[in-house]
Design a protein around this motif. Sequence first.
Motif, PDB file in Angstrom:
ATOM      1  N   CYS A  28       0.833  -1.059   0.224  1.00  0.00           N
ATOM      2  CA  CYS A  28      -0.027  -0.063  -0.229  1.00  0.00           C
ATOM      3  C   CYS A  28       0.718   1.322   0.193  1.00  0.00           C
ATOM      4  O   CYS A  28       0.599   2.234  -0.705  1.00  0.00           O
ATOM      5  CB  CYS A  28      -1.014  -0.029   1.164  1.00  0.00           C
ATOM      6  SG  CYS A  28      -2.374  -1.177   1.078  1.00  0.00           S
ATOM      7  N   CYS A  29       1.844   1.034   0.853  1.00  0.00           N
ATOM      8  CA  CYS A  29       2.709   2.394   0.656  1.00  0.00           C
ATOM      9  C   CYS A  29       3.609   2.471  -0.466  1.00  0.00           C
ATOM     10  O   CYS A  29       3.884   3.664  -0.983  1.00  0.00           O
ATOM     11  CB  CYS A  29       3.744   2.352   1.941  1.00  0.00           C
ATOM     12  SG  CYS A  29       2.802   2.582   3.498  1.00  0.00           S
ATOM     13  N   VAL A  30       3.977   1.674  -1.432  1.00  0.00           N
ATOM     14  CA  VAL A  30       4.714   1.717  -2.510  1.00  0.00           C
ATOM     15  C   VAL A  30       3.662   2.222  -3.608  1.00  0.00           C
ATOM     16  O   VAL A  30       4.178   3.098  -4.332  1.00  0.00           O
ATOM     17  CB  VAL A  30       5.055   0.313  -2.985  1.00  0.00           C
ATOM     18  CG1 VAL A  30       5.484   0.314  -4.259  1.00  0.00           C
ATOM     19  CG2 VAL A  30       6.400   0.041  -1.944  1.00  0.00           C
ATOM     20  N   LEU A  31       2.509   1.929  -3.455  1.00  0.00           N
ATOM     21  CA  LEU A  31       1.376   2.559  -4.324  1.00  0.00           C
ATOM     22  C   LEU A  31       1.159   3.963  -4.085  1.00  0.00           C
ATOM     23  O   LEU A  31       0.296   4.465  -4.884  1.00  0.00           O
ATOM     24  CB  LEU A  31       0.286   1.683  -4.737  1.00  0.00           C
ATOM     25  CG  LEU A  31       0.403   0.099  -5.004  1.00  0.00           C
ATOM     26  CD1 LEU A  31      -0.795  -0.380  -4.764  1.00  0.00           C
ATOM     27  CD2 LEU A  31       0.874   0.344  -6.248  1.00  0.00           C
ATOM     28  N   ILE A  32       1.629   4.643  -3.198  1.00  0.00           N
ATOM     29  CA  ILE A  32       1.629   6.109  -2.858  1.00  0.00           C
ATOM     30  C   ILE A  32       0.076   6.557  -2.437  1.00  0.00           C
ATOM     31  O   ILE A  32      -0.216   7.022  -1.180  1.00  0.00           O
ATOM     32  CB  ILE A  32       2.185   6.971  -3.823  1.00  0.00           C
ATOM     33  CG1 ILE A  32       3.661   6.721  -3.765  1.00  0.00           C
ATOM     34  CG2 ILE A  32       1.975   8.679  -3.393  1.00  0.00           C
ATOM     35  CD1 ILE A  32       4.336   7.338  -4.869  1.00  0.00           C
ATOM     36  N   ILE A  33      -0.838   6.399  -3.183  1.00  0.00           N
ATOM     37  CA  ILE A  33      -2.229   6.654  -3.170  1.00  0.00           C
ATOM     38  C   ILE A  33      -2.778   5.901  -2.006  1.00  0.00           C
ATOM     39  O   ILE A  33      -3.663   6.429  -1.480  1.00  0.00           O
ATOM     40  CB  ILE A  33      -2.882   6.594  -4.511  1.00  0.00           C
ATOM     41  CG1 ILE A  33      -4.273   7.847  -4.339  1.00  0.00           C
ATOM     42  CG2 ILE A  33      -3.534   5.412  -4.770  1.00  0.00           C
ATOM     43  CD1 ILE A  33      -4.883   8.028  -5.685  1.00  0.00           C
ATOM     44  N   THR A  34      -2.419   5.000  -1.769  1.00  0.00           N
ATOM     45  CA  THR A  34      -2.905   3.878  -0.646  1.00  0.00           C
ATOM     46  C   THR A  34      -2.135   4.149   0.639  1.00  0.00           C
ATOM     47  O   THR A  34      -2.372   3.117   1.404  1.00  0.00           O
ATOM     48  CB  THR A  34      -3.124   2.550  -1.230  1.00  0.00           C
ATOM     49  OG1 THR A  34      -1.779   2.178  -1.688  1.00  0.00           O
ATOM     50  CG2 THR A  34      -4.134   2.482  -2.370  1.00  0.00           C
ATOM     51  N   ILE A  35      -1.481   5.194   0.814  1.00  0.00           N
ATOM     52  CA  ILE A  35      -0.784   5.161   2.024  1.00  0.00           C
ATOM     53  C   ILE A  35      -1.405   5.131   3.273  1.00  0.00           C
ATOM     54  O   ILE A  35      -1.054   4.474   4.464  1.00  0.00           O
ATOM     55  CB  ILE A  35       0.170   6.158   1.949  1.00  0.00           C
ATOM     56  CG1 ILE A  35       1.198   6.172   0.989  1.00  0.00           C
ATOM     57  CG2 ILE A  35       0.941   6.736   3.401  1.00  0.00           C
ATOM     58  CD1 ILE A  35       2.128   7.371   0.793  1.00  0.00           C
ATOM     59  N   PRO A  36      -2.745   5.719   3.540  1.00  0.00           N
ATOM     60  CA  PRO A  36      -3.495   5.531   4.637  1.00  0.00           C
ATOM     61  C   PRO A  36      -3.788   4.145   5.083  1.00  0.00           C
ATOM     62  O   PRO A  36      -3.883   3.612   6.128  1.00  0.00           O
ATOM     63  CB  PRO A  36      -4.705   6.446   4.237  1.00  0.00           C
ATOM     64  CG  PRO A  36      -4.408   7.111   3.072  1.00  0.00           C
ATOM     65  CD  PRO A  36      -3.224   6.693   2.520  1.00  0.00           C
TER      66      PRO A  36
END
Length: 130
Positions: A28-36
């Motif tokens: 999720c953090c790698v995909l940036i938009i899914t950091i939350p």
Amino acid sequence: MKTLLNVIWLVLAGFWMALGYVLAGVICCVLIITIPWGIASFRIAGYALWPFGRTTVESRGAGIGSALGNIVWIVFAGWWLTLGHLLTGLALCVTVIGIPLGLANFKLIPISLMPLGREIVPTDRPFIAR
């Protein structure tokens, strides 16, 4: 007693389930938009490592954004983490000693399905949420 259960839990189920949450968090953090969702996943990984003595409560101010975010989470990560808790819980409930650990796995299913809008708090203060 909580410490003993947590140590047994860590060896039999907690470490592996926490690895699943860490993997989901990294993705999720790698995909940036899914950091939350990644942050929520890391938070639950800590809870999955040491669940006895803590519980979850609804956050104040969690609104429609949390509900929509939880739907996205269920589709991409929540269902397989929930399946892991379900299968591990059933396997642990086969033995008498594993029943409390299996029940702890079942306790983690709601937060693995819908992590946004939930707080992890100590069981001696379950109504303290930010």
